[in-house]
Write an enzyme that holds these catalytic residues in place. Structure first.
Site, PDB file in Angstrom:
ATOM      1  N   ALA A  66       4.020   1.562  -0.888  1.00 52.27           N
ATOM      2  CA  ALA A  66       4.750   1.651  -2.151  1.00 52.27           C
ATOM      3  C   ALA A  66       3.868   2.252  -3.240  1.00 52.27           C
ATOM      4  O   ALA A  66       4.295   3.128  -4.002  1.00 52.27           O
ATOM      5  CB  ALA A  66       5.260   0.272  -2.568  1.00 52.27           C
TER       6      ALA A  66
ATOM      7  N   TYR B 178       0.839  -1.200   0.000  1.00 58.94           N
ATOM      8  CA  TYR B 178       0.000   0.000   0.000  1.00 58.94           C
ATOM      9  C   TYR B 178       0.875   1.252   0.000  1.00 58.94           C
ATOM     10  O   TYR B 178       0.672   2.166  -0.818  1.00 58.94           O
ATOM     11  CB  TYR B 178      -0.930  -0.008   1.215  1.00 58.94           C
ATOM     12  CG  TYR B 178      -1.837   1.195   1.288  1.00 58.94           C
ATOM     13  CD1 TYR B 178      -2.979   1.265   0.500  1.00 58.94           C
ATOM     14  CD2 TYR B 178      -1.554   2.260   2.134  1.00 58.94           C
ATOM     15  CE1 TYR B 178      -3.812   2.366   0.551  1.00 58.94           C
ATOM     16  CE2 TYR B 178      -2.383   3.366   2.193  1.00 58.94           C
ATOM     17  CZ  TYR B 178      -3.510   3.412   1.406  1.00 58.94           C
ATOM     18  OH  TYR B 178      -4.330   4.512   1.459  1.00 58.94           O
TER      19      TYR B 178
END
Length: 171
Positions: free
Chosen positions: A131, A129
């Protein structure tokens, strides 16, 4: 809707999406409901094409798709779920934006990308998430500079917590 907007609404749940579109129409808007899978570039392209055909123009694109996997990276059985989060949260926004650019440049429109506080500050057990949302912030900042000469504005929003069903749908 109250001001007579022309809307194309896109979300996963077709039934709920149509209910929102009907409410918008009752309030004076023109509204079309299209339930794409933004992880599929061809569907993103079709969504944008149908939007342009319906109204002849596109003034604003709001990229707000999001999903999360709560897990340590090492505990994932493979990278399939990590990749799915990147596809939905980031690559879907890139695809929709790419296909919308000709319309937005023509109208001098606006792109609004919804990232997250998780795109500015790392959150443990949310590596995929974070990233995807860090990527959204960087993409938005670079795109803002690229599109300024064309008169297209780019806004990135990084909310902390939203009152939605998002957290009930963690994988």
């Amino acid at each position: 809707a109250d001001e007579g907007a022309r809307l194309v609404l896109a979300a996963r749940n077709a039934e709920r999406l149509e209910a929102v579109a009907a409410t918008c129409r009752q309030r004076g808007a023109k509204a079309i409901a299209l339930p794409p899978d933004v992880a599929d570039e061809a569907r993103c392209q079709a969504l944008i094409q149908q939007s342009g055909e319906a109204y002849g123009r596109l003034d604003m694109l709001v990229n707000n798709a999001g999903m999360a996997v709560v897990s340590k990276l090492e505990d994932l059985p493979d990278l399939h779920l990590f990749q799915r989060v990147m596809d939905v949260n980031f690559r879907g926004a890139v695809a929709c934006t790419y296909h919308a650019l000709p319309y937005l440049k023509q109208s001098g429109g606006q792109i609004v990308n919804v990232a997250s506080l998780g795109g500015l500050v790392a959150i443990p057990y949310n590596s995929s998430y974070c990233a995807s949302k860090f990527a959204m912030v960087g993409f938005s900042d670079a795109l803002r500079m690229e599109l300024a000469p064309a008169g297209v504005s780019v806004t990135v929003v990084c909310p902390y917590w939203v009152v939605t069903e998002f957290h009930e749908h963690y994988l």
